[in-house]
Design a protein around this motif. Structure first.
Motif, mmCIF file in Angstrom:
data_model
loop_
_atom_site.group_PDB
_atom_site.id
_atom_site.type_symbol
_atom_site.label_atom_id
_atom_site.label_comp_id
_atom_site.label_asym_id
_atom_site.label_seq_id
_atom_site.Cartn_x
_atom_site.Cartn_y
_atom_site.Cartn_z
ATOM 1 N N LEU A 124 -9.340 -14.756 1.122
ATOM 2 C CA LEU A 124 -9.299 -15.063 -0.309
ATOM 3 C C LEU A 124 -9.432 -13.791 -1.149
ATOM 4 C CD1 LEU A 124 -9.172 -17.163 -2.563
ATOM 5 C CD2 LEU A 124 -11.660 -17.380 -2.375
ATOM 6 N N ILE A 125 -10.360 -12.916 -0.778
ATOM 7 C CA ILE A 125 -10.531 -11.662 -1.520
ATOM 8 C C ILE A 125 -9.271 -10.801 -1.397
ATOM 9 C CG2 ILE A 125 -11.861 -9.526 -1.662
ATOM 10 C CD1 ILE A 125 -14.308 -11.229 -0.720
ATOM 11 N N ALA A 126 -8.673 -10.764 -0.209
ATOM 12 C CA ALA A 126 -7.424 -10.011 -0.026
ATOM 13 C C ALA A 126 -6.334 -10.566 -0.939
ATOM 14 C CB ALA A 126 -6.974 -10.061 1.431
ATOM 15 N N PHE A 127 -6.235 -11.873 -1.010
ATOM 16 C CA PHE A 127 -5.230 -12.498 -1.873
ATOM 17 C C PHE A 127 -5.452 -12.117 -3.332
ATOM 18 C CE2 PHE A 127 -3.936 -16.130 -4.538
ATOM 19 C CZ PHE A 127 -2.570 -16.099 -4.307
ATOM 20 N N ILE A 128 -6.689 -12.172 -3.784
ATOM 21 C CA ILE A 128 -7.008 -11.822 -5.172
ATOM 22 C C ILE A 128 -6.655 -10.359 -5.443
ATOM 23 C CG2 ILE A 128 -8.924 -11.483 -6.791
ATOM 24 C CD1 ILE A 128 -10.190 -14.027 -5.495
ATOM 25 N N LEU A 129 -6.987 -9.471 -4.516
ATOM 26 C CA LEU A 129 -6.650 -8.059 -4.693
ATOM 27 C C LEU A 129 -5.138 -7.846 -4.761
ATOM 28 C CD1 LEU A 129 -9.217 -6.305 -2.331
ATOM 29 C CD2 LEU A 129 -9.283 -6.462 -4.829
ATOM 30 N N LEU A 130 -4.399 -8.564 -3.938
ATOM 31 C CA LEU A 130 -2.938 -8.436 -3.967
ATOM 32 C C LEU A 130 -2.350 -8.967 -5.269
ATOM 33 C CD1 LEU A 130 -2.116 -9.347 -0.272
ATOM 34 C CD2 LEU A 130 -1.927 -7.099 -1.366
ATOM 35 N N VAL A 131 -2.906 -10.037 -5.789
ATOM 36 C CA VAL A 131 -2.430 -10.559 -7.080
ATOM 37 C C VAL A 131 -2.711 -9.541 -8.181
ATOM 38 C CG1 VAL A 131 -2.825 -12.330 -8.840
ATOM 39 C CG2 VAL A 131 -2.567 -12.995 -6.450
ATOM 40 N N ARG A 163 0.771 3.623 -5.979
ATOM 41 C CA ARG A 163 -0.023 4.839 -6.160
ATOM 42 C C ARG A 163 -1.302 4.489 -6.918
ATOM 43 N NH1 ARG A 163 2.492 6.830 -2.689
ATOM 44 N NH2 ARG A 163 4.397 8.027 -2.874
ATOM 45 N N GLY A 164 -2.267 5.392 -6.843
ATOM 46 C CA GLY A 164 -3.480 5.283 -7.642
ATOM 47 C C GLY A 164 -4.321 4.064 -7.326
ATOM 48 N N ARG A 165 -4.771 3.427 -8.393
ATOM 49 C CA ARG A 165 -5.663 2.265 -8.273
ATOM 50 C C ARG A 165 -4.998 1.130 -7.503
ATOM 51 N NH1 ARG A 165 -6.176 -2.108 -12.153
ATOM 52 N NH2 ARG A 165 -8.016 -3.320 -11.618
ATOM 53 N N GLU A 166 -3.713 0.897 -7.754
ATOM 54 C CA GLU A 166 -3.004 -0.180 -7.071
ATOM 55 C C GLU A 166 -2.952 0.070 -5.565
ATOM 56 O OE1 GLU A 166 -1.765 1.178 -9.922
ATOM 57 O OE2 GLU A 166 -2.174 -0.530 -11.225
ATOM 58 N N ARG A 167 -2.777 1.330 -5.181
ATOM 59 C CA ARG A 167 -2.760 1.659 -3.747
ATOM 60 C C ARG A 167 -4.118 1.375 -3.111
ATOM 61 N NH1 ARG A 167 -0.289 6.955 -1.012
ATOM 62 N NH2 ARG A 167 1.426 5.540 -0.679
ATOM 63 N N ALA A 168 -5.191 1.714 -3.805
ATOM 64 C CA ALA A 168 -6.540 1.460 -3.269
ATOM 65 C C ALA A 168 -6.786 -0.035 -3.110
ATOM 66 C CB ALA A 168 -7.589 2.090 -4.181
ATOM 67 N N LEU A 169 -6.350 -0.818 -4.096
ATOM 68 C CA LEU A 169 -6.520 -2.277 -4.011
ATOM 69 C C LEU A 169 -5.691 -2.863 -2.866
ATOM 70 C CD1 LEU A 169 -6.429 -3.247 -7.803
ATOM 71 C CD2 LEU A 169 -8.427 -3.210 -6.290
ATOM 72 N N ALA A 170 -4.457 -2.408 -2.733
ATOM 73 C CA ALA A 170 -3.598 -2.911 -1.657
ATOM 74 C C ALA A 170 -4.131 -2.490 -0.286
ATOM 75 C CB ALA A 170 -2.165 -2.414 -1.850
ATOM 76 N N ALA A 171 -4.668 -1.285 -0.191
ATOM 77 C CA ALA A 171 -5.253 -0.830 1.081
ATOM 78 C C ALA A 171 -6.475 -1.660 1.432
ATOM 79 C CB ALA A 171 -5.614 0.652 0.992
ATOM 80 N N THR A 211 0.835 -1.206 0.000
ATOM 81 C CA THR A 211 0.000 0.000 0.000
ATOM 82 C C THR A 211 0.869 1.254 0.000
ATOM 83 O OG1 THR A 211 -1.772 -1.144 1.189
ATOM 84 C CG2 THR A 211 -1.798 1.251 1.261
ATOM 85 N N LEU A 212 1.909 1.240 0.801
ATOM 86 C CA LEU A 212 2.775 2.409 0.921
ATOM 87 C C LEU A 212 3.669 2.612 -0.302
ATOM 88 C CD1 LEU A 212 3.773 1.990 4.666
ATOM 89 C CD2 LEU A 212 2.035 3.523 3.696
ATOM 90 N N GLN A 213 3.917 1.558 -1.067
ATOM 91 C CA GLN A 213 4.827 1.644 -2.213
ATOM 92 C C GLN A 213 4.126 1.927 -3.536
ATOM 93 O OE1 GLN A 213 7.026 -1.998 -2.302
ATOM 94 N NE2 GLN A 213 8.049 -1.602 -0.368
ATOM 95 N N ALA A 265 -6.986 -4.709 0.520
ATOM 96 C CA ALA A 265 -6.459 -6.016 0.918
ATOM 97 C C ALA A 265 -5.941 -5.973 2.353
ATOM 98 C CB ALA A 265 -5.349 -6.459 -0.036
ATOM 99 N N THR A 266 -5.281 -4.882 2.720
ATOM 100 C CA THR A 266 -4.784 -4.734 4.089
ATOM 101 C C THR A 266 -5.943 -4.757 5.085
ATOM 102 O OG1 THR A 266 -2.912 -3.437 3.282
ATOM 103 C CG2 THR A 266 -3.427 -3.256 5.629
#
Length: 104
Positions: free
Chosen positions: A79-86, A16-24, A12-14, A26-27
């Motif tokens: 499982l949803i967190a894992f999918i978001l991280l992938v 930006r943008g859409r990827e940050r929202a997905l990682a957040a 999440t910290l590394q 997932a967190t």
């Protein structure tokens, strides 16, 4: 679970943008999975261990049903967190492939 939480927070910290929202997201889901495990399943597991030395209470079916609901919730959130991280990890690779090779 700690590694999953720390690594998804680091992602999440590394990003930006859409990827940050997905990682957040997932967190948050990893955190939810941990909390459901700690405050839902673990106490019921303690009750079930007591049943091994004594006998099951009259409402054991309800207790097992509640444990199953908690288990489904924590499994779904994990499982949803894992999918978001992938998706988050693969998105930069897909972007590079679609933009083509870099010009010299």
């Amino acid at each position: 679970m700690a590694v999953a939480g720390i690594s998804s927070l680091a992602l999440t910290l590394q990003t930006r943008g859409r990827e940050r929202a997905l990682a957040a997201a997932a967190t948050l889901l990893v955190g939810t999975s941990f909390l459901v495990t700690r405050f839902g399943n673990v106490p019921i597991n303690g009750q079930i261990k007591v049943w091994a030395t004594t006998s099951a209470p009259a409402d054991y079916a309800e207790i097992l049903h509640r444990w199953d609901l908690f288990n489904r919730m924590r499994t779904s959130t994990a499982l949803i967190a894992f999918i978001l991280l992938v998706i988050t990890a693969v998105a930069p690779l897909r972007g590079r492939r679609e933009s083509g090779p870099a010009s010299p």
